[in-house]
Design an enzyme around this catalytic site. Structure first.
Site, PDB file in Angstrom:
ATOM      1  N   HIS A 151     -36.996   3.138   3.721  1.00 58.06           N
ATOM      2  CA  HIS A 151     -36.150   3.482   4.537  1.00 58.06           C
ATOM      3  C   HIS A 151     -36.810   3.571   5.641  1.00 58.06           C
ATOM      4  O   HIS A 151     -37.346   3.123   6.049  1.00 58.06           O
ATOM      5  CB  HIS A 151     -35.006   5.142   4.447  1.00 58.06           C
ATOM      6  N   LEU A 195     -26.216  -1.766   1.062  1.00 55.90           N
ATOM      7  CA  LEU A 195     -26.091  -1.279   1.686  1.00 55.90           C
ATOM      8  C   LEU A 195     -24.656   0.092   1.439  1.00 55.90           C
ATOM      9  O   LEU A 195     -23.630   0.850   1.287  1.00 55.90           O
ATOM     10  CB  LEU A 195     -24.629  -1.860   3.199  1.00 55.90           C
TER      11      LEU A 195
END
Ligand code: GRF
Length: 190
Positions: A105, A86
């Site tokens: 993703h 992240l």
């Protein structure tokens, strides 16, 4: 020489696990040399269970210091795989490993990428937009957010009864196939 992979993660590490499994069954011929995390997360338990070293990078540290630490960990690696990591990687780090850093993703980029588009936010946005299909993308990491060249994508159908949670589950199944496949192909081309 055995190809060396470093995995970056921040969460449950199910994609990390898909790479561990692929390496252990011989589908991916490589060594996962280390896991890097930026917070306490259960991905580290997977590393421990499979005797993979792991390092926690403190997000509150000076950014230049973190670049030095990450550069040292990744030195001489062949591929750096961001699997649910992240933190935004510093441009200086990316520049040093240009073309060797990939990310997975959970959408069909360029749709539903960019700032704040991570985890469930992505799936909620896909449902809210009434998309008929979604999926996952593996792309090279550049200095933007989810903007690097797309390597490969897999799609899933979004049913009218799907929720963000059910969509996440469907997409994850595809992620766990896509990521090891892309890693295998990239390593073969090195
Ligand atoms: C995955 O959906 C991945 O695409 C995204 O973050 C999630 C990580 O899941 N970047 P996990 O930690 O691998 O289970």
């Amino acid at each position: 020489m055995t190809k060396q992979i470093i995995v970056f993660a921040s969460g449950s590490g199910s994609n990390f696990q898909s790479l561990i499994d692929a390496v252990e069954c011989g589908d991916v011929v490589a060594n996962i040399r280390a896991l890097v995390v930026d917070r306490l997360c259960s991905a580290t338990q997977r590393a421990a269970q499979h005797n993979i070293d792991y390092f926690e990078v403190n997000r509150r540290n000076d950014r230049d210091y973190n670049v030095k630490v990450l550069t040292e960990i990744c030195r001489d690696s062949d591929l750096i795989v961001c699997a649910g990591y992240l933190s935004i990687l510093h441009a200086d780090f990316i520049a040093q490993f240009s073309g060797k850093i990939i990310n997975i993703h959970p959408s069909l980029l360029p749709k539903f990428g960019g700032q704040n588009m991570y985890g469930m936010n992505v799936h909620r946005a896909v449902i809210a937009a009434g998309e008929k299909q979604s999926g996952c993308s593996v792309h090279y990491v550049d200095s933007g957010i989810d903007t690097g060249e797309i390597i490969r994508q897999e799609s899933v159908l979004v049913d009218k009864n799907d929720t963000a949670e059910s969509l996440q589950k469907k997409v994850l199944v595809k992620e766990h196939q896509l990521l090891p496949n892309v890693v295998r192909e990239l390593l073969a081309s090195l």
